[in-house]
Design an enzyme around this catalytic site. Structure first.
Site, mmCIF file in Angstrom:
data_model
loop_
_atom_site.group_PDB
_atom_site.id
_atom_site.type_symbol
_atom_site.label_atom_id
_atom_site.label_comp_id
_atom_site.label_asym_id
_atom_site.label_seq_id
_atom_site.Cartn_x
_atom_site.Cartn_y
_atom_site.Cartn_z
ATOM 1 N N GLU A 1 0.818 -1.219 0.000
ATOM 2 C CA GLU A 1 0.000 0.000 0.000
ATOM 3 C C GLU A 1 0.852 1.269 0.000
ATOM 4 O O GLU A 1 0.662 2.158 0.844
ATOM 5 C CB GLU A 1 -0.965 -0.006 1.190
ATOM 6 N N GLU B 1 -6.726 -7.493 -1.276
ATOM 7 C CA GLU B 1 -7.274 -7.330 0.068
ATOM 8 C C GLU B 1 -8.726 -6.890 -0.014
ATOM 9 O O GLU B 1 -9.072 -6.037 -0.831
ATOM 10 C CB GLU B 1 -6.509 -6.259 0.869
#
Ligand SMILES: [Zn+2]
Ligand SMILES: [Zn+2]
Ligand SMILES: [Zn+2]
Lengths: 604, 604, 604
Positions: C151, C307
């Site tokens: 991320e 995710e």
């Protein structure tokens, strides 16, 4: 060591700041104090800069004079250690004694309470000043009590400076001994946070995202303890010099920063500053809650209301006055809830400075033609007939469980929902008061033997000791009421696995599978025992009764038909569980039933 | 030294920034200026980085060319000293010339106005640049006026750096001479703030809680004066080099940071930047207020509207255009209120930079097919027939009292209620305009001889001089209208004791015992003279008439039946007092009665 | 290099963080993974502090064990480079590796992603760690894919430290070569901002007012590129050591900070973290938009949903669970939109740390009696029959144009109105989905040959290349729909003069003279083709058709009667223009007409 009898009745008085006025006003003050029935004043709270105008140079002359004057008029003194606000010279001499925010901003002079609690030289000056004052006035006949510092933690309850970081590390070493233990407690396997050296640990300063929650929790614990060290330092001096003089420091009710359960142990008597908002519809509720907490902190010992406003304060955005009669009523309430002293901030309203619009017993307009003064004087007279109250004790059959560890833990970030503790506590407290109950606030690991009913509006963080305490209480015949999201984590804020609420499943006779927090403004229908449907808020969840009886059920959404409120007969007692935030009336109804069941007399 | 006759009629023009455009556009600009009737442009405001590309190296060639070109087309120049925004090299060379916030953040390059007003080397560069420009263009035939810097205090009205702290201390020494005097004025006996050394004093940087109010108030005074020193520095050079050329700097209307009463004295003519919001229902009210303030600052001398938007601005969140005709109407309004010049920001809308969406006289679309250009050109033509207006004077029989000391003091923290001055002033101004009144804004210690009626929407801070001024005004037959919470403190912000409003009790014929501020959204009923009941807001209080006649009474709460509005015949005049914030219509009704009583002709 | 066939069907799995659990849980995990049909887990994302407990000392033992265990159970590994969050020792060793905010606050340890992307020693440690991990596991049979960092840009997408300032200057040299070019591009003639030395240039730190917009825009470009360098550094190592193993890093959908058009080119497969809010009325819309963006980034290549939450997350203020069935539906939606893998954060819900209330495939209550686990397991089984989907391709006849340069430029300050891009994009997307369209998101300069219709909800910043691209598209028969305030500026954010919208006037057959943005809550009436009147918001303007046909007109205010929506036949195609923000239904109606006209089949 504190004996109210030494005061000859209810204590009545105020903070007194004669340094703001010329000498001729002092004499007028003494006369008016007699007229108002004042028997105690708090003196010298903000006098450091006058008493020690330069480092190590003292000027006690004016204070001697005031002490003598007061004594001459029969007014006792609650003498401050004068350490509440260091003088500007201290901040200039020790720039690193100025506290630092989580953003790294070092605060500056101009306000008050400008000190880092960890600063060694600051602590040294505090010790010396305390010793000077204690030594000088130890034998003064006006001295009745020590007022240590003032409103600790009011503005600065956390300092993020490097000195505090060092103290934090030392505190953590004391708590955990090894880094392995700390790493386990903080769960540092998460997000690559494992510490390999104590020096790597920091306060939870501003970070890219949520700092580690146990780091944050321990930081709050440390910050309270670190300021408590300052208090202890002064008390140590005072107890040495004047072992017979009682010691107090004024608390601020439900103050987020300081764990008063720990603090109160180190006082001789608890004292409170209470400022309910007169523009609230029910200011007596906030006031009563803080009175009850104060009384409870030292096991029922009566407390002193050290500060209250005669009328308006100055620090809200819009400050309503106390309407005629309200001040008297709130003082009678304080006596009924366990106060032995009723004091104000402050004696005479200031002409200058940041609090000049805070009302005083003597208002700007002067005493002769002021209704505030009239009320003040009449209350003083009235109190003379109420001395007996200072020997009365308050009996409560109901306790509300409350502690700071849980408050801090619940309001950390990264939760299923951003719950706030105090609104829940206030809601339950209001319901219990509406049922005519005296309420004690008890620590989760306190002896519960005196109570028929224990309410736990929220006990998110619950130690094994507390859980065992509750279990034994119910087993032995007590009635327990537990709010949602209780019993979730241990003292390290680690989740208890295997079905919520961890260690309370057995007592409550149920397990919770999952939560369904509501959005602000969202409601969820709950069907009560009688069939009535109410709109609950904040929280819903999926409860699996395992022995408990269902008292109310959810009536909408995917958990419709599931239990919302339950009761479990356990041992000789009863354990209720509330899986949602009921509206006030429904909550009151539920509590009423539980109290009736416990045989507690009600009074509407 | 400023003579509008030298301009041959109403001044018409704009800020002109040729440096943003290639040379061929310059010639087009000159042609279009003639077409639009432009006779003056402000030049070089943001040219420092081009005029002095490296420290001490100057490049005036392009500016010479533009000056000549304009002169060749009969367009005069309001030449800037080019100091409004220092070039990046200055910020790099002197990192401590960058201003600092109250939080200690040093600001950075990329915007504009990036300077600490106290920085010695920055001041030196300003002096040198001003001298260079003044010397070079002193004799240029296009030169009409000096435009000093630009919008002082627009972004940086306070710098909290250490250099400014030093200047603040020096300013305080000048004001108080001794620390004892400062300690008395600041009330440092409160909160242990006594200063023992000038070096201990700091700006009101971020502190644990409210900094000392007089410290804050003096800081605002100092900050205005400190920037005024910068202005004086430039004016000193200009007056030396070109004593006959008038000097101005553009004001920002009711700007919180600068005390324009002091500033205006040092200009030859006042000039104004006015940006009423076209999405407001009544943009002319804000515009008119600032016009009237500008005209009043130099005793009625006509002013220059130095900047306005031809249509939309770019710095609000949502920027409405001026609908067709609105720009013209607002300009006629400016003339009627005392303007002699009507100028815009800016001549040609930029292609790049932070203000490219600020409308220009020449829009992005180009002049040929733009309605904004058409309106601009038509106004220019129309103005040619209105030259006579520049000699007209505006007569007001009503004055509104307004000063910065009071504004700053009222809006300090720690008040009975968080009152804002401008909404009160705007409300009273709107009512007076609705009654057809020209309004002057006067300093509290100004000569009031020209007025029949003086209105003081709020005069929280009132000096003894001002109180005496008002007393003499009423004594001599004037009509005074005073809003609530006036006359409360002296110039040090110390409360006048013995019943509010301090020094005005005699004139008003009453004393106020206590205040009862309302919460936001709360109202209190007031019964007017005719029996009508209205809902007042913000404020209520307990008034004891002492000679005054009651015109309206409170009709609810514990002060019900008490006076809300009074009138007192004092000497040959009348003094009204308003103890609450009446609704607009009721306020207008009250003012109407007072004006009629004073014999002032009305016009609805 | 990424071949879904190597995974034997739809990828199913989660982030797996075994370091948070004791060894006996690992074995239980492996068993449960088999039960759930898990075939891939992401491992080691936050393991740096465990893998390298001290600088240069490695401990891979536990990871070896986990890799072997997973392999033994047939579970593949998406192995992280473990660089997402540096260990505390790195922050202590290199204090200047901690990132800095625009206010100058250096962030501290306790959270995650605590690094300045420019720090040389940090980069060195990243390189070494990546090489260590790649070398050790290159030949491990469980290794399927590399998960680079994690991320990027989630918390720290801009660092304002001095090292980043240096990198910014280098980046600007690369972009502009000369200061003259930079001065021209940034429009530094405005506000005296001309740079004479590269060293004078700063990031857009906190400034007195709006920093230069092109400075801000280039800063966003640089910041994305600067973090991309970090990614490239790791990928360089990985491609060298294991050229055959595919590489990805997980994207965050419409993340403001990173220009994923540039980033995606450097991956073998795009992967996405998607967290639609279950409390939204239509969470599938946000989800679907991010799926479609991911699929589009690499020209239609299927992506991995890396995710998602099995149920609730923990980082909103109030976190609703996914109601029964919602998780399954959103996963089917992902497959339909082009996913080949469906993974969760995380496998097992944590007991401690900041994400312990983020749901896991294995919840706190344990798998046996949890409906979340049941749904997880059932989906795993169901996927086994859906392997064929991983070979399917998604065909869209409609493209929405989207790029980060425009997003950044539109949302800079100092605009006619504070417009936000994503609400416009979402609104148009919702309308197109309501018409049954698959939607691709395309870069403005991408090949449009595959589309019948291109929608540009907003294209404020439009390069000449993009304008030419659109022109050719319409010329060749395509249908273009353009929202208001498009085509206004070039890549330097300089306004295109001569009538908006600059380079699109010809294609659209109109020019816009001026804008009239509305206030929040304000509406403006628009009359549609059929005569119906609707209330539009945000924006109005004065449009002059020049060949275009008027489809809707404004019905109020000074622009009443003027065009609000137009269509222009250009070449073989059609170009629509919307000069206001129509309500959802009217927008959908307009799009429907355009799609019908383009011969695109609809499906409601
Ligand atoms: Zn500290
Ligand atoms: Zn400064
Ligand atoms: Zn950096």
């Amino acid at each position: 060591m504190f004996d109210i009898k030494a005061f000859g009745g209810v204590i009545y008085g105020a903070d007194y700041n004669p340094e703001q006025w010329p000498r001729d006003v002092w004499r007028e003050d003494a006369r008016l104090m007699n007229e108002a029935g004042v028997n105690l004043v708090s003196l010298g709270i903000f006098s450091w800069a006058l008493l020690e105008p330069r480092p190590g140079e003292y000027d006690f002359g004016w204070l001697d004079e005031v002490m003598d004057l007061l004594h001459g008029h029969g007014v006792g003194v609650n003498l401050a250690t004068a350490t509440a606000s260091p003088p500007p010279w201290l901040s200039l001499k020790y720039p690193d004694s100025k506290p630092v925010t989580a953003d790294g901003v070092r605060l500056e002079v101009g306000g008050r309470q400008l000190y880092c609690p960890s600063h060694a030289a600051f602590r040294g000056h505090v010790r010396t000043l305390t010793r000077q004052i204690a030594g000088r006035y130890a034998a003064h006949p006006a001295l009745r009590m020590w007022h240590v510092n003032n409103e600790y933690g009011c503005h600065i309850d956390q300092c993020y400076c490097e000195l505090c970081a060092e103290n934090f590390r030392a505190w953590l070493r004391g708590r955990y001994s090894t880094l392995d233990a700390l790493n386990a407690a903080w769960g540092t396997a998460f997000w690559s946070q494992r510490y390999g050296d104590w020096a790597e640990i920091q306060p939870p300063r501003r970070a890219p995202t949520y700092p580690n929650p146990t780091q944050q929790l321990d930081w709050r614990r440390f910050s309270s303890d670190n300021i408590l060290e300052l208090y202890r330092l002064e008390v140590g001096v005072l107890r040495e010099v004047t072992p017979e003089i009682p010691v107090t420091t004024n608390f601020l009710g439900f103050l987020p920063g300081l764990d008063y359960h720990k603090w109160a142990r180190e006082e001789d008597v608890v004292s409170l500053d209470a400022y309910p908002d007169p523009s609230d519809a029910a200011p007596h509720l906030d006031a009563g809650m803080s009175y009850d907490l104060m009384r409870s902190l030292r096991g029922g010992q009566r407390f002193l209301l050290m500060e209250q406003a005669p009328s308006a304060v100055n620090w809200r955005q819009h400050n309503a006055p106390k309407r005629p009669g309200l001040m008297r009523v709130l003082n009678h309430q304080a006596l009924a809830h366990g106060a032995s002293g009723l004091m104000f901030f402050q004696w005479r309203a200031s002409r200058a400075g940041a609090e000049k619009y805070h009302s005083g017993m003597v208002p700007h307009v002067g005493p002769e033609r002021s209704r505030v003064w009239r009320e003040v004087r009449e209350l003083g007279q009235e109190l003379k007939s109420l001395s007996a109250l200072t020997g009365a004790s308050v009996r409560s059959r109901v306790a509300v469980m409350f502690d700071w560890d849980n408050w801090w833990a619940l309001e950390l970030d990264s939760k299923p929902a951003a719950l706030k503790l105090m609104p829940l506590v206030r809601k339950w407290y209001a319901a219990l008061r509406g049922l005519g109950q005296n309420v004690d606030f008890v620590h989760p690991e306190a002896d519960l033997g005196a109570y028929d009913v224990v309410a736990l509006p929220n006990g998110y963080l619950l130690t094994a000791g507390a859980a065992g305490n509750l279990r034994a209480f119910v087993q032995g015949g007590g009635t327990l009421l537990t709010g949602f999201f209780s019993g979730i984590v241990d003292e390290h804020e680690h989740v208890q696995l295997g079905g919520y609420p961890g260690l309370l499943r057995g007592v409550l006779g149920l397990w919770v599978e999952e939560w369904a927090p509501l959005q602000p403004g969202e409601t969820t229908a709950v069907r009560l025992e009688g069939g009535e449907e109410v709109q609950a808020t904040q929280w819903a969840e999926v409860i699996h009764p395992d022995g408990a009886q269902v008292l109310a059920t959810f009536a909408q959404d995917y958990y419709a038909g599931g239990a919302a409120v339950t009761r479990h007969a356990f041992g000789a007692g009863q354990a209720y569980y509330l899986g949602t935030d009921l509206p006030q009336a429904a909550l009151a109804g539920l509590l009423e039933g539980a109290l009736r069941g416990a045989g507690v007399p009600l009074c509407h």
